[in-house]
Design an enzyme around this catalytic site. Structure first.
Site, PDB file in Angstrom:
ATOM      1  N   GLU A 103       0.819  -1.198   0.000  1.00 16.48           N
ATOM      2  CA  GLU A 103       0.000   0.000   0.000  1.00 16.48           C
ATOM      3  C   GLU A 103       0.861   1.259   0.000  1.00 16.48           C
ATOM      4  O   GLU A 103       0.555   2.235  -0.671  1.00 16.48           O
ATOM      5  CB  GLU A 103      -0.929   0.011   1.230  1.00 16.48           C
ATOM      6  CG  GLU A 103      -1.994  -1.078   1.241  1.00 16.48           C
ATOM      7  CD  GLU A 103      -3.067  -0.865   0.183  1.00 16.48           C
ATOM      8  OE1 GLU A 103      -3.100   0.220  -0.439  1.00 16.48           O
ATOM      9  OE2 GLU A 103      -3.867  -1.795  -0.016  1.00 16.48           O
TER      10      GLU A 103
ATOM     11  N   CYS B   1      -5.641   6.443  -6.691  1.00 14.42           N
ATOM     12  CA  CYS B   1      -4.955   5.191  -7.031  1.00 14.42           C
ATOM     13  C   CYS B   1      -5.135   4.937  -8.533  1.00 14.42           C
ATOM     14  O   CYS B   1      -5.892   5.642  -9.207  1.00 14.42           O
ATOM     15  CB  CYS B   1      -5.530   4.039  -6.214  1.00 14.42           C
ATOM     16  SG  CYS B   1      -7.172   3.520  -6.737  1.00 14.42           S
TER      17      CYS B   1
END
Length: 235
Positions: A17, A26
């Site tokens: 992450e 993202c």
């Protein structure tokens, strides 16, 4: 009994992450912050311009993991710790609704190799409207699948107790390097032998019998385990 994710699982999540204290989009176009958090924070979803502290990011991860732990526990399967950690990481990335279809069928049948294979398929996301394989997701799925299939090593209580005794006697200085056969560092063994008085003394005290094994560094973790346990029993 419900399981909780271990530090191994948390480290895996953090590895892939990454931590961003300022909200970002993202590759799939979802606003994200901290350790991959997409859920609302105090009722407010991550958005452009949002900034949090490192302490907030760490706290958010721990707090949000419970929902994913619950999702895996609700599958009703007797997972070992590695399997549980891998699946929590998997659904933390993909959402709690990911357990369905062939993946769910393999889980319910406890067909573990098939579960790992199914996990590998989830390496794509929509980029500009097209379903695209992402290298980062491919690496993550591989790591999660490998952890899922990794055999859990039972705690070696005899070795752990012996190592703790030697730590108290100041024969060893780094306890974690000797409590588990998985963590043993062979390059540290010459120093360990020296702290035990050397090979001559160990032979004399009948702690070791094969001098050449130790002189020519032909030992392995099993030999070191026996050495530590036998030496710990010296008066």
């Amino acid at each position: 009994m419900a399981l909780k994710i271990s530090q191994t699982g948390i480290n895996l999540i953090k590895q892939f992450e990454g931590c961003q204290l300022k909200a970002y989009k993202c590759p799939a176009g979802v606003w994200t912050i901290g350790w991959g958090t997409t859920e609302p924070i105090n009722g407010v979803k991550p958005h452009q311009g949002m900034v949090i502290t490192q302490a907030q990011a760490d706290s958010l991860l721990v707090n949000h993991l419970k929902a994913y732990e619950d999702a895996v526990n609700k599958l009703g399967t007797n997972f070992n710790q590695n399997q549980f950690d891998a699946l929590v990481s998997f659904c933390y990335n993909l959402g709690t609704g990911i357990f369905k279809g062939n993946l769910l069928k393999a889980i319910k049948e406890e067909y573990w190799s098939n579960v790992a294979s199914q996990m590998l398929l989830y390496n794509k996301a929509r980029v500009n409207g097209a379903l695209t394989e992402l290298k980062g997701l491919t690496r993550r799925r591989q790591a999660e699948s490998e952890l899922f299939l990794k055999q859990c090593v039972k705690e070696d209580l005899e070795l752990k107790k012996a190592a703790q005794l030697l730590y108290k006697r100041k024969v060893i200085s780094v306890l974690g390097a000797w409590e588990s056969m998985d963590n043993m560092k062979l390059e540290y063994v010459p120093g360990l032998l020296k702290n035990m008085g050397g090979i001559d003394r160990l032979v004399k005290d009948k702690i070791i019998s094969d001098r050449l094994l130790w002189e020519y560094k032909q030992y392995n973790a099993n030999h070191i385990r026996a050495l530590i346990i036998k030496y710990s029993k010296l008066g």
